[in-house]
Structures are given as structure tokens and as C-alpha cells.
Design a protein around this motif. Structure first.
Motif, mmCIF file in Angstrom:
data_model
loop_
_atom_site.group_PDB
_atom_site.id
_atom_site.type_symbol
_atom_site.label_atom_id
_atom_site.label_comp_id
_atom_site.label_asym_id
_atom_site.label_seq_id
_atom_site.Cartn_x
_atom_site.Cartn_y
_atom_site.Cartn_z
ATOM 1 N N TRP A 13 77.647 -37.400 8.942
ATOM 2 C CA TRP A 13 76.663 -38.363 8.440
ATOM 3 C C TRP A 13 75.742 -38.896 9.535
ATOM 4 N N LEU A 14 75.888 -38.374 10.735
ATOM 5 C CA LEU A 14 75.072 -38.831 11.854
ATOM 6 C C LEU A 14 73.587 -38.567 11.576
ATOM 7 N N GLN A 15 72.746 -39.591 11.813
ATOM 8 C CA GLN A 15 71.318 -39.455 11.548
ATOM 9 C C GLN A 15 70.488 -39.362 12.831
ATOM 10 N N GLU A 16 70.968 -39.933 13.924
ATOM 11 C CA GLU A 16 70.256 -39.867 15.200
ATOM 12 C C GLU A 16 71.248 -39.566 16.310
ATOM 13 N N LEU A 17 70.863 -38.655 17.182
ATOM 14 C CA LEU A 17 71.667 -38.333 18.350
ATOM 15 C C LEU A 17 70.731 -38.293 19.547
ATOM 16 N N ARG A 18 70.852 -39.291 20.396
ATOM 17 C CA ARG A 18 69.988 -39.418 21.573
ATOM 18 C C ARG A 18 70.843 -39.318 22.835
ATOM 19 N N LEU A 19 70.730 -38.208 23.504
ATOM 20 C CA LEU A 19 71.499 -37.958 24.720
ATOM 21 C C LEU A 19 70.575 -37.648 25.896
ATOM 22 N N SER A 20 69.355 -38.157 25.853
ATOM 23 C CA SER A 20 68.387 -37.849 26.901
ATOM 24 C C SER A 20 68.727 -38.568 28.201
ATOM 25 N N SER A 21 68.193 -38.022 29.289
ATOM 26 C CA SER A 21 68.289 -38.615 30.626
ATOM 27 C C SER A 21 69.728 -38.822 31.072
ATOM 28 N N ASN A 22 70.520 -37.794 30.888
ATOM 29 C CA ASN A 22 71.886 -37.774 31.398
ATOM 30 C C ASN A 22 71.994 -36.590 32.352
ATOM 31 N N GLN A 23 73.180 -36.159 32.603
ATOM 32 C CA GLN A 23 73.385 -34.981 33.437
ATOM 33 C C GLN A 23 74.153 -33.938 32.638
ATOM 34 N N LEU A 24 73.734 -33.766 31.373
ATOM 35 C CA LEU A 24 74.385 -32.781 30.522
ATOM 36 C C LEU A 24 74.020 -31.392 30.998
ATOM 37 N N SER A 25 75.019 -30.522 31.026
ATOM 38 C CA SER A 25 74.811 -29.149 31.486
ATOM 39 C C SER A 25 75.427 -28.203 30.471
ATOM 40 N N ASP A 26 75.438 -26.946 30.801
ATOM 41 C CA ASP A 26 75.937 -25.907 29.918
ATOM 42 C C ASP A 26 74.892 -25.661 28.825
ATOM 43 N N LYS A 27 75.283 -25.084 27.725
ATOM 44 C CA LYS A 27 74.314 -24.759 26.688
ATOM 45 C C LYS A 27 74.378 -25.769 25.538
ATOM 46 N N ILE A 28 73.357 -25.748 24.704
ATOM 47 C CA ILE A 28 73.360 -26.581 23.498
ATOM 48 C C ILE A 28 74.368 -25.950 22.552
ATOM 49 N N PRO A 29 75.382 -26.689 22.135
ATOM 50 C CA PRO A 29 76.402 -26.091 21.267
ATOM 51 C C PRO A 29 75.867 -25.794 19.866
ATOM 52 N N SER A 30 76.225 -24.633 19.351
ATOM 53 C CA SER A 30 75.758 -24.222 18.024
ATOM 54 C C SER A 30 76.279 -25.146 16.927
ATOM 55 N N HIS A 31 77.410 -25.818 17.178
ATOM 56 C CA HIS A 31 77.975 -26.684 16.137
ATOM 57 C C HIS A 31 77.118 -27.915 15.855
ATOM 58 N N LEU A 32 76.105 -28.189 16.677
ATOM 59 C CA LEU A 32 75.178 -29.272 16.336
ATOM 60 C C LEU A 32 74.395 -28.919 15.075
ATOM 61 N N GLY A 33 74.359 -27.652 14.725
ATOM 62 C CA GLY A 33 73.734 -27.213 13.477
ATOM 63 C C GLY A 33 74.473 -27.683 12.240
ATOM 64 N N ASN A 34 75.687 -28.236 12.408
ATOM 65 C CA ASN A 34 76.450 -28.795 11.282
ATOM 66 C C ASN A 34 75.973 -30.188 10.901
ATOM 67 N N LEU A 35 75.168 -30.810 11.746
ATOM 68 C CA LEU A 35 74.755 -32.203 11.527
ATOM 69 C C LEU A 35 73.545 -32.242 10.598
ATOM 70 N N VAL A 36 73.754 -31.850 9.354
ATOM 71 C CA VAL A 36 72.647 -31.649 8.422
ATOM 72 C C VAL A 36 71.945 -32.944 7.994
ATOM 73 N N MET A 37 72.518 -34.092 8.263
ATOM 74 C CA MET A 37 71.863 -35.367 7.954
ATOM 75 C C MET A 37 71.001 -35.857 9.117
ATOM 76 N N LEU A 38 71.066 -35.158 10.236
ATOM 77 C CA LEU A 38 70.368 -35.577 11.448
ATOM 78 C C LEU A 38 68.856 -35.618 11.227
ATOM 79 N N GLN A 39 68.251 -36.738 11.660
ATOM 80 C CA GLN A 39 66.801 -36.892 11.570
ATOM 81 C C GLN A 39 66.145 -36.835 12.946
#
Length: 155
Positions: A13-39
Motif C-alpha cells: 500500500w506504499l504510495q511514496e518512497l523517497r530514498l534520495s541523497s543516501n549512499q545506496l549502491s548495487d542495483k535497483i531491485p526488481s521487486h520494487l515493481g510490486n509496489l503498484v500503489m506507488l505514486q
């Protein structure tokens, strides 16, 4: 810092995911495609690498996608053409390359589109150029695709 946790893909049910300006590395996980309510999905200003997962094309409620200032490579998944609610698409300052997919022309609501400081090229055909010109705010790479990238029409 580190990788984006797999468990985020379970927050249905997550609508916003803001993870900018961090030190995230690796790849964007494909499972973020499950967040179909995301705006809104903001992963900008990190060190994310590898290609953009095609599963992000499942996010049909997404209105804003911020991927600028990472180390993403490869092309834009044609599945981005499914993002019918998308108004803002930011891809600048990545190692992305290749032609912008014609599927993007399905994005009728797009108001801002940036792909500057990438190796993404614009298809030369008139229909794509007209679509690009219809977007109120565009920051381009300045590259036009060679004719070899032109779509092949049958019939």
C-alpha cells in the motif's frame, strides 16, 4: 547505505518512497515493481548501478520517477510506456545509453522529462520528435539516434 532491502517490495500500500541523497549502491531491485500503489519513487543522488529493471513498468499509478545522479547503465525499458500516470521522469547524470523507446510516446501526461548527461539518443522519426516537442519541459542529451536505430515499419 548499502542495497535497497528486498522487504520494501512487500509494502503493497506504499504510495511514496523517497530514498534520495543516501549512499545506496548495487542495483535497483526488481521487486520494487510490486509496489503498484506507488505514486512517487525517488532514488536520485545515490550510487545505484546496473540496468533499470523492466518491472518498474508495472507501477501504473506512478506520477513521478526520479533516477538522476546514479550510475545506471543500459537502456530505458520499453515497459516504461505502461506508466500511463507518469508526469515527471528524471534520468539525467547516468550512464544510460541507446535509443529512447518509442513506447514512451504512450506517456500522454508527461510534463517534465530529463535525460541530460546520458548517452540516450532521440529517434529521428517525426512522430517521436513531435511527441518530445509536446512535453512542456525537456532536458536532452543532445544526441540523435543513427538511422540504424529507426523502427522498421512492415506493411
Amino acid at each position: 547505505s548499502g542495497s535497497i532491502p528486498f522487504e520494501l517490495g512487500n509494502l503493497a500500500w506504499l504510495q511514496e518512497l523517497r530514498l534520495s541523497s543516501n549512499q545506496l549502491s548495487d542495483k535497483i531491485p526488481s521487486h520494487l515493481g510490486n509496489l503498484v500503489m506507488l505514486q512517487e519513487l525517488d532514488l536520485s543522488f545515490n550510487q545505484l548501478s546496473d540496468s533499470i529493471p523492466s518491472e518498474l513498468g508495472n507501477l501504473t499509478n506512478l506520477q513521478a520517477l526520479y533516477l538522476s545522479y546514479n550510475q545506471l547503465s543500459g537502456g530505458i525499458p520499453p515497459q516504461f510506456g505502461n506508466l500511463s500516470s507518469l508526469r515527471y521522469l528524471f534520468l539525467c547524470h547516468n550512464q544510460l545509453e541507446g535509443p529512447l523507446p518509442h513506447d514512451l510516446m504512450n506517456l500522454d501526461l508527461l510534463e517534465m522529462f530529463t535525460f541530460c548527461e546520458t548517452q540516450l539518443c532521440e529517434p529521428q522519426d517525426a512522430a517521436f520528435q513531435a511527441w518530445l516537442a509536446s512535453i512542456p519541459y525537456v532536458e536532452r542529451s543532445g544526441l540523435i539516434c543513427p538511422v540504424a536505430y529507426a523502427p522498421i515499419c512492415v506493411g
